[in-house]
Design a protein around this motif. Structure first.
Motif, short mmCIF file in Angstrom:
data_model
loop_
_atom_site.label_atom_id
_atom_site.label_comp_id
_atom_site.label_asym_id
_atom_site.label_seq_id
_atom_site.Cartn_x
_atom_site.Cartn_y
_atom_site.Cartn_z
N ALA A 76 0.85 -1.19 0.00
CA ALA A 76 0.00 0.00 0.00
C ALA A 76 0.88 1.24 0.00
O ALA A 76 2.07 1.18 0.29
CB ALA A 76 -0.92 0.00 1.21
N GLY A 77 0.26 2.37 -0.34
CA GLY A 77 0.99 3.62 -0.37
C GLY A 77 1.60 3.95 -1.71
O GLY A 77 2.43 4.85 -1.82
N ALA A 99 12.86 -5.13 4.10
CA ALA A 99 13.62 -4.06 3.46
C ALA A 99 12.75 -2.89 3.00
O ALA A 99 13.20 -1.74 3.02
CB ALA A 99 14.40 -4.62 2.27
N LEU A 100 11.52 -3.17 2.59
CA LEU A 100 10.73 -2.14 1.91
C LEU A 100 9.63 -1.52 2.76
O LEU A 100 9.15 -0.43 2.44
CB LEU A 100 10.10 -2.73 0.64
CG LEU A 100 11.09 -3.26 -0.41
CD1 LEU A 100 10.34 -3.85 -1.60
CD2 LEU A 100 12.04 -2.16 -0.86
N HIS A 101 9.21 -2.18 3.82
CA HIS A 101 8.15 -1.60 4.65
C HIS A 101 8.64 -0.30 5.28
O HIS A 101 9.69 -0.24 5.91
CB HIS A 101 7.74 -2.58 5.75
CG HIS A 101 6.65 -2.04 6.63
ND1 HIS A 101 5.36 -1.87 6.19
CD2 HIS A 101 6.67 -1.63 7.93
CE1 HIS A 101 4.62 -1.39 7.17
NE2 HIS A 101 5.39 -1.23 8.24
N ALA A 136 -2.79 0.40 -4.11
CA ALA A 136 -2.17 -0.79 -3.54
C ALA A 136 -2.02 -1.87 -4.60
O ALA A 136 -2.56 -1.77 -5.71
CB ALA A 136 -3.00 -1.33 -2.37
N ALA A 137 -1.26 -2.89 -4.26
CA ALA A 137 -1.04 -4.02 -5.16
C ALA A 137 -0.73 -5.25 -4.32
O ALA A 137 -0.41 -5.16 -3.13
CB ALA A 137 0.11 -3.74 -6.12
N GLU A 138 -0.84 -6.41 -4.95
CA GLU A 138 -0.41 -7.66 -4.33
C GLU A 138 0.77 -8.20 -5.12
O GLU A 138 0.71 -8.27 -6.35
CB GLU A 138 -1.55 -8.67 -4.29
CG GLU A 138 -2.63 -8.30 -3.29
CD GLU A 138 -3.70 -9.37 -3.15
OE1 GLU A 138 -3.70 -10.32 -3.98
OE2 GLU A 138 -4.53 -9.26 -2.23
N VAL A 183 4.09 -2.51 3.57
CA VAL A 183 4.22 -3.87 3.04
C VAL A 183 3.84 -4.85 4.13
O VAL A 183 4.48 -4.89 5.19
CB VAL A 183 5.65 -4.15 2.54
CG1 VAL A 183 5.74 -5.54 1.92
CG2 VAL A 183 6.08 -3.09 1.52
N THR A 184 2.80 -5.63 3.89
CA THR A 184 2.32 -6.59 4.89
C THR A 184 2.07 -7.94 4.23
O THR A 184 1.82 -8.03 3.02
CB THR A 184 1.02 -6.10 5.54
OG1 THR A 184 0.04 -5.84 4.52
CG2 THR A 184 1.25 -4.81 6.33
N PHE A 185 2.12 -8.99 5.03
CA PHE A 185 1.79 -10.32 4.53
C PHE A 185 0.28 -10.42 4.34
O PHE A 185 -0.50 -9.84 5.09
CB PHE A 185 2.23 -11.40 5.51
CG PHE A 185 3.72 -11.52 5.66
CD1 PHE A 185 4.52 -11.91 4.60
CD2 PHE A 185 4.33 -11.23 6.88
CE1 PHE A 185 5.90 -12.02 4.74
CE2 PHE A 185 5.70 -11.34 7.03
CZ PHE A 185 6.49 -11.73 5.96
#
Length: 217
Positions: free
Chosen positions: A129-130, A178-180, A161-163, A194-196
């Motif tokens: 997201a974001g 690294a990216l969250h 957002a994307a998956e 970035v979440t699971f």
């Protein structure tokens, strides 16, 4: 991230690392968590191969041979692999209307740290997201492929957002770590989230008992 939006799902076969641990062609004859999948259609992607596991259990990783007709699915739990193998022996696992040949393959023991991460909610699947609405799958692919091979990327239109579906849990963990919280576009106030996320639910007519596959994840 900018550029014109390119909707839908973007299947990726590039990247590095994060490959499954299945060994050579199947035939060990010993139940485990790794399954050799033969008779694959030649035009599929890693995400398409992963789709046949929906409803059986969580995949730890997968290994796909793009120029061959086989690959490997490595489940987190051996019991889930057994259910998948049994469905294959009963002729209930198909991909693009081709019946897959399933056999046991050798896999290294699951790293205890991966199992602990799974117990804490880790999967191969990330929600990002974001991002701006004009972010493209290619831009996301360029960002995430440094952590491992990507199965597919799906934009969530109108949600910013994307998956992103990677081919191994370890790659997804590295990418999330690294990216969250990374600033987007040089704006410290705008950060990636970035979440699971869980894999999609199987189609109602499949119910964990095999099926046609053909989607991507």
């Amino acid at each position: 991230m900018g550029g014109g939006m390119q909707g839908g799902t973007h299947n990726m076969q590039g990247g590095k690392g994060g490959m499954g641990k299945g060994g050579g062609k199947g035939g060990s004859g010993q139940p485990g968590r790794s399954i050799y999948c033969g008779n694959l259609p030649r035009d599929i992607t890693p995400g398409t191969l992963a789709s046949v596991s929906l409803g059986f259990g969580l995949l730890e990783s997968l290994r796909f041979m793009p120029q061959q007709t086989y690959g490997f699915l490595n489940f987190v739990h051996e019991s889930d692999a057994v259910l998948f193998w049994e469905a294959g022996q009963a002729g209930r696992v198909f991909l693009q209307q081709q019946r897959l040949n399933l056999n046991w393959a050798k896999a290294q023991p699951l790293d205890p740290s991966i199992l602990r991460a799974v117990e804490g909610g880790a999967t191969r699947h990330l929600q990002v997201a974001g991002i701006s609405d004009d972010t493209t799958p290619k831009q996301l692919g360029d960002l995430f492929c440094q952590f491992g091979e990507i199965g597919s990327i799906s934009l969530l239109h109108g949600r910013g957002a994307a998956e992103v579906h990677l081919t191994s849990i370890s790659s997804a963990i590295s990418a999330k770590d690294a990216l969250h919280g990374m600033p987007v576009g040089g704006n410290a106030e705008c950060k990636l989230q970035v979440t699971f996320t869980r894999p999609p639910e199987p189609e109602p007519n499949r119910g964990g008992g095999g099926g046609g596959g053909g989607g991507t994840l």
